[in-house]
Design an enzyme around this catalytic site. Structure first.
Site, mmCIF file in Angstrom:
data_model
loop_
_atom_site.group_PDB
_atom_site.id
_atom_site.type_symbol
_atom_site.label_atom_id
_atom_site.label_comp_id
_atom_site.label_asym_id
_atom_site.label_seq_id
_atom_site.Cartn_x
_atom_site.Cartn_y
_atom_site.Cartn_z
ATOM 1 N N HIS A 75 0.850 -1.194 0.000
ATOM 2 C CA HIS A 75 0.000 0.000 0.000
ATOM 3 C C HIS A 75 0.882 1.239 0.000
ATOM 4 O O HIS A 75 1.782 1.348 0.823
ATOM 5 C CB HIS A 75 -0.897 0.025 1.241
ATOM 6 C CG HIS A 75 -2.068 -0.897 1.140
ATOM 7 N ND1 HIS A 75 -3.367 -0.459 1.145
ATOM 8 C CD2 HIS A 75 -2.142 -2.235 1.018
ATOM 9 C CE1 HIS A 75 -4.195 -1.492 1.031
ATOM 10 N NE2 HIS A 75 -3.466 -2.583 0.962
ATOM 11 N N TYR A 199 -8.427 7.862 6.892
ATOM 12 C CA TYR A 199 -8.596 8.593 8.144
ATOM 13 C C TYR A 199 -9.692 9.634 7.929
ATOM 14 O O TYR A 199 -9.690 10.330 6.913
ATOM 15 C CB TYR A 199 -7.325 9.350 8.525
ATOM 16 C CG TYR A 199 -6.079 8.514 8.749
ATOM 17 C CD1 TYR A 199 -5.915 7.754 9.893
ATOM 18 C CD2 TYR A 199 -5.029 8.530 7.820
ATOM 19 C CE1 TYR A 199 -4.756 7.023 10.112
ATOM 20 C CE2 TYR A 199 -3.866 7.804 8.028
ATOM 21 C CZ TYR A 199 -3.732 7.045 9.175
ATOM 22 O OH TYR A 199 -2.580 6.331 9.388
ATOM 23 N N PRO A 290 -1.770 3.478 18.007
ATOM 24 C CA PRO A 290 -1.694 2.896 16.651
ATOM 25 C C PRO A 290 -1.851 3.922 15.520
ATOM 26 O O PRO A 290 -1.916 3.526 14.362
ATOM 27 C CB PRO A 290 -2.866 1.906 16.619
ATOM 28 C CG PRO A 290 -3.407 1.807 17.987
ATOM 29 C CD PRO A 290 -2.970 3.023 18.729
ATOM 30 N N LYS A 294 3.111 2.161 14.197
ATOM 31 C CA LYS A 294 4.555 2.133 14.456
ATOM 32 C C LYS A 294 5.013 1.123 15.502
ATOM 33 O O LYS A 294 6.212 0.831 15.588
ATOM 34 C CB LYS A 294 5.031 3.526 14.909
ATOM 35 C CG LYS A 294 4.944 4.590 13.835
ATOM 36 C CD LYS A 294 5.898 4.301 12.696
ATOM 37 C CE LYS A 294 5.819 5.311 11.579
ATOM 38 N NZ LYS A 294 6.337 4.797 10.306
ATOM 39 N N TYR A 385 6.183 8.026 7.510
ATOM 40 C CA TYR A 385 4.984 7.196 7.557
ATOM 41 C C TYR A 385 5.257 5.793 7.003
ATOM 42 O O TYR A 385 4.901 4.781 7.606
ATOM 43 C CB TYR A 385 3.878 7.893 6.760
ATOM 44 C CG TYR A 385 2.516 7.249 6.846
ATOM 45 C CD1 TYR A 385 1.901 7.049 8.076
ATOM 46 C CD2 TYR A 385 1.825 6.863 5.697
ATOM 47 C CE1 TYR A 385 0.635 6.462 8.162
ATOM 48 C CE2 TYR A 385 0.572 6.284 5.765
ATOM 49 C CZ TYR A 385 -0.020 6.083 7.003
ATOM 50 O OH TYR A 385 -1.259 5.507 7.076
HETATM 51 P P1 RFL Z 1 4.008 -7.966 22.267
HETATM 52 O O1 RFL Z 1 3.526 -8.251 20.881
HETATM 53 O O2 RFL Z 1 3.044 -7.429 23.245
HETATM 54 O O3 RFL Z 1 4.622 -9.321 22.794
HETATM 55 C C1 RFL Z 1 4.960 -9.469 24.147
HETATM 56 C C2 RFL Z 1 4.869 -10.952 24.458
HETATM 57 O O4 RFL Z 1 5.375 -11.185 25.770
HETATM 58 C C3 RFL Z 1 4.542 -12.130 26.416
HETATM 59 N N1 RFL Z 1 4.749 -11.954 27.857
HETATM 60 C C4 RFL Z 1 5.411 -12.851 28.632
HETATM 61 N N2 RFL Z 1 5.978 -14.029 28.340
HETATM 62 C C5 RFL Z 1 6.587 -14.718 29.364
HETATM 63 N N3 RFL Z 1 6.617 -14.254 30.655
HETATM 64 C C6 RFL Z 1 6.042 -13.071 30.968
HETATM 65 N N4 RFL Z 1 6.079 -12.632 32.232
HETATM 66 C C7 RFL Z 1 5.410 -12.307 29.941
HETATM 67 N N5 RFL Z 1 4.758 -11.117 29.908
HETATM 68 C C8 RFL Z 1 4.367 -10.923 28.644
HETATM 69 C C9 RFL Z 1 3.155 -11.774 25.927
HETATM 70 O O5 RFL Z 1 2.263 -12.859 26.094
HETATM 71 C C10 RFL Z 1 3.439 -11.439 24.456
HETATM 72 O O6 RFL Z 1 3.321 -12.575 23.617
HETATM 73 O O7 RFL Z 1 5.246 -6.969 22.274
HETATM 74 P P2 RFL Z 1 6.372 -6.662 21.161
HETATM 75 O O8 RFL Z 1 7.023 -7.921 20.696
HETATM 76 O O9 RFL Z 1 7.173 -5.574 21.721
HETATM 77 O O10 RFL Z 1 5.531 -6.143 19.879
HETATM 78 C C11 RFL Z 1 4.806 -4.931 19.972
HETATM 79 C C12 RFL Z 1 3.583 -5.000 19.050
HETATM 80 O O11 RFL Z 1 2.820 -6.146 19.354
HETATM 81 C C13 RFL Z 1 2.719 -3.736 19.172
HETATM 82 O O12 RFL Z 1 3.526 -2.592 19.254
HETATM 83 C C14 RFL Z 1 1.770 -3.567 17.969
HETATM 84 O O13 RFL Z 1 0.730 -4.526 18.019
HETATM 85 C C15 RFL Z 1 1.176 -2.148 17.945
HETATM 86 N N6 RFL Z 1 0.212 -1.989 16.834
HETATM 87 C C16 RFL Z 1 0.650 -1.740 15.550
HETATM 88 N N7 RFL Z 1 1.976 -1.656 15.286
HETATM 89 C C17 RFL Z 1 2.409 -1.492 14.006
HETATM 90 O O14 RFL Z 1 3.638 -1.395 13.784
HETATM 91 N N8 RFL Z 1 1.539 -1.423 12.945
HETATM 92 C C18 RFL Z 1 0.177 -1.523 13.135
HETATM 93 O O15 RFL Z 1 -0.592 -1.510 12.168
HETATM 94 C C19 RFL Z 1 -0.315 -1.651 14.485
HETATM 95 N N9 RFL Z 1 -1.634 -1.759 14.735
HETATM 96 C C20 RFL Z 1 -1.169 -2.095 17.090
HETATM 97 C C21 RFL Z 1 -2.077 -1.974 16.019
HETATM 98 C C22 RFL Z 1 -1.656 -2.322 18.395
HETATM 99 C C23 RFL Z 1 -3.018 -2.418 18.621
HETATM 100 N N10 RFL Z 1 -3.469 -2.651 19.948
HETATM 101 C C24 RFL Z 1 -4.271 -3.749 20.300
HETATM 102 C C25 RFL Z 1 -2.766 -1.994 21.001
HETATM 103 C C26 RFL Z 1 -3.435 -2.069 16.242
HETATM 104 C C27 RFL Z 1 -3.928 -2.280 17.546
HETATM 105 C C28 RFL Z 1 -5.415 -2.354 17.750
#
Ligand code: RFL
Length: 412
Positions: A75, A199, A290, A294, A385
């Site tokens: 995209h 948006y 979000p 990022k 972006y």
């Molecule tokens: P994660 O993905 O939260 O993974 C952390 C992992 O650690 C585990 N954990 C443990 N394991 C063992 N012992 C413990 N004590 C533990 N405590 C926790 C958890 O179970 C989990 O599996 O962190 P990480 O790897 O830093 O990745 C971050 C991303 O997941 C997050 O920033 C993104 O999802 C944010 N985000 C988006 N980011 C993008 O770059 N592009 C997007 O389009 C985007 N869309 C979004 C998003 C986040 C969203 N929400 C729900 C906040 C859309 C949404 C709706």
């Protein structure tokens, strides 16, 4: 009690933990990964979906993006509507060719897990790290359901409120901002694919539509801070999305709502990403709303940088981990500033009286037109972006270098 040891203990198998574990194993290090969720729960958690150009290029170079690039979509345009005008931002062209990839986070996580296990790595699923404490020599000891795990380094890739950050003596918490609104987050079936991120800057509040798969879209709806989901049934959510985003016609319309939630909108950056032999990466160190897509991208970028710094530290380079912390905190603030600026563009100031809304919307329309126009401002927005440029981190290890480090398998 069982006592195990490892060189690097990775807490959390999200994007940060998995990319880091892959890279460290390729560097010949002994790595142990603990994930509190079961494998199926981990691979079923839908969150991100919009991936930066440089992140995917990096994963592709490492051979970790085969399915992503085969099944994902590119995209390079987004649409921003305001006061009945729809402005297309052709950020692919404005950035000089950098475009997003759209691929759901849970599929990327599934692919990374599959490949890690196929490469001979192991992940302790359903095995939360309960606490991290120092031993007499200051080395981390992780308490897990399988007993104690002693490590040369422990990396918290465990999301916000992780156990590794909690083990920093005075905490790792840094400045944060609670925004004066929240977002309803919705995954919905759609009758046609989302052709471009949309948006809506609207007098009733912001709304957003993001692509995910051919028949599922991600939607956002601004609501007052502290709003509860109970007041929003499916019909009300759908009607607000259609109204604010101007959906219908060629644009997809949300059908069945597959998942709904309220995201408390906040940004935060830790003061430190390192304390001695404890390190943080990804959401464990910083969370960003979000708005600019990022969070996952920053998590992978942290992992890539740390995967260069940790082997260097084990080889005696004292400054390597402080360098990681400095570079990645700077990057986290750049990301935070970008996302905050985008949020400011997309929302009207809190508490603005209705008679002043048109003025505020008109100012925003000016800003939208400026970022859509060719020139330095459009190019800068587009590059930020889309995530133009390259990630810093180890590339594919040439065979000679790999065998040279293959002996680094014991904790030092
Ligand atoms: P994660 O993905 O939260 O993974 C952390 C992992 O650690 C585990 N954990 C443990 N394991 C063992 N012992 C413990 N004590 C533990 N405590 C926790 C958890 O179970 C989990 O599996 O962190 P990480 O790897 O830093 O990745 C971050 C991303 O997941 C997050 O920033 C993104 O999802 C944010 N985000 C988006 N980011 C993008 O770059 N592009 C997007 O389009 C985007 N869309 C979004 C998003 C986040 C969203 N929400 C729900 C906040 C859309 C949404 C709706």
């Amino acid at each position: 009690m069982t006592i195990r040891s490892t060189t690097v203990a990775v807490v959390g198998a999200g994007p940060a933990g998995l990319v880091l574990a892959h890279l460290l194993r390729r560097a010949g290090l002994d790595v142990t990964v603990h994930e509190r969720l079961t494998r199926s729960a981990l691979e079923g958690a839908a969150r991100a979906g919009v991936l930066e150009h440089r992140v995917v290029e990096y994963l592709r170079r490492l051979g970790l993006a085969d399915r992503l690039t085969a099944e994902g979509e590119r995209h390079g345009r987004c649409e921003i509507s305001c006061l009945g005008e729809e402005v297309t931002v052709d950020y692919g062209a404005l950035s000089g060719g950098a475009r997003h990839w759209v691929y759901p986070q849970q599929l990327l996580v599934r692919d990374l897990v599959d490949r890690y296990l196929a490469d001979g790595g192991t992940i302790a699923f359903g095995s939360p790290v309960e606490a991290v404490v120092p031993d007499a020599a200051g080395r981390p000891v992780l308490r897990t359901p399988d007993g104690e795990l002693r490590a040369a380094y422990a990396v918290g890739c465990d999301g916000a409120h992780g156990v590794v950050a909690a083990a920093f003596p005075d905490g790792a918490e840094g400045p944060g901002r609670r925004y004066p609104y929240d977002w309803l987050t919705v995954l919905a079936r759609i009758d046609r694919p989302v052709a471009a991120v949309r948006y809506a800057v609207h007098a009733d509040g912001f709304a957003g539509m993001m692509p995910r798969t051919a028949d599922v879209g991600r939607f956002y709806l601004e609501v007052p801070a502290g709003e509860r989901l109970e007041g929003w049934d499916a019909d009300r959510i759908r009607a607000a999305l259609v109204h604010r985003l101007g959906l219908g016609g060629a644009a997809p319309v949300p059908g069945e709502l597959l998942e709904t939630g309220v995201l408390r909108m906040r940004g935060r950056v830790a003061r430190r990403m390192r304390h001695g032999r404890l390190l943080l990466a990804g959401d464990a160190a910083h969370t960003v709303t979000p708005s600019g897509a990022k969070g996952l991208n920053s998590a992978v970028a942290d992992a890539a940088d740390l995967a260069g710094a940790l082997p260097a530290a084990l080889d005696g380079d004292d400054g390597a981990l402080d360098g990681y912390q400095r570079r990645r905190l700077e990057a986290a603030w750049r990301t935070q500033e970008f996302s905050d600026r985008l949020l400011d563009l997309l929302h009207l100031p809190a508490g603005l009286p209705p008679e002043q809304r048109e003025f505020a919307l008109r100012l925003r329309l000016e800003r939208i037109r400026r970022i859509a126009a060719p020139g330095p401002e459009g190019a800068a927005f587009a590059r930020d972006y889309a995530g133009a440029g390259e990630l810093a981190g180890p590339g594919v290890w040439p065979p000679a270098q790999r065998s040279a480090v293959a002996s680094r398998t014991t904790a030092r």
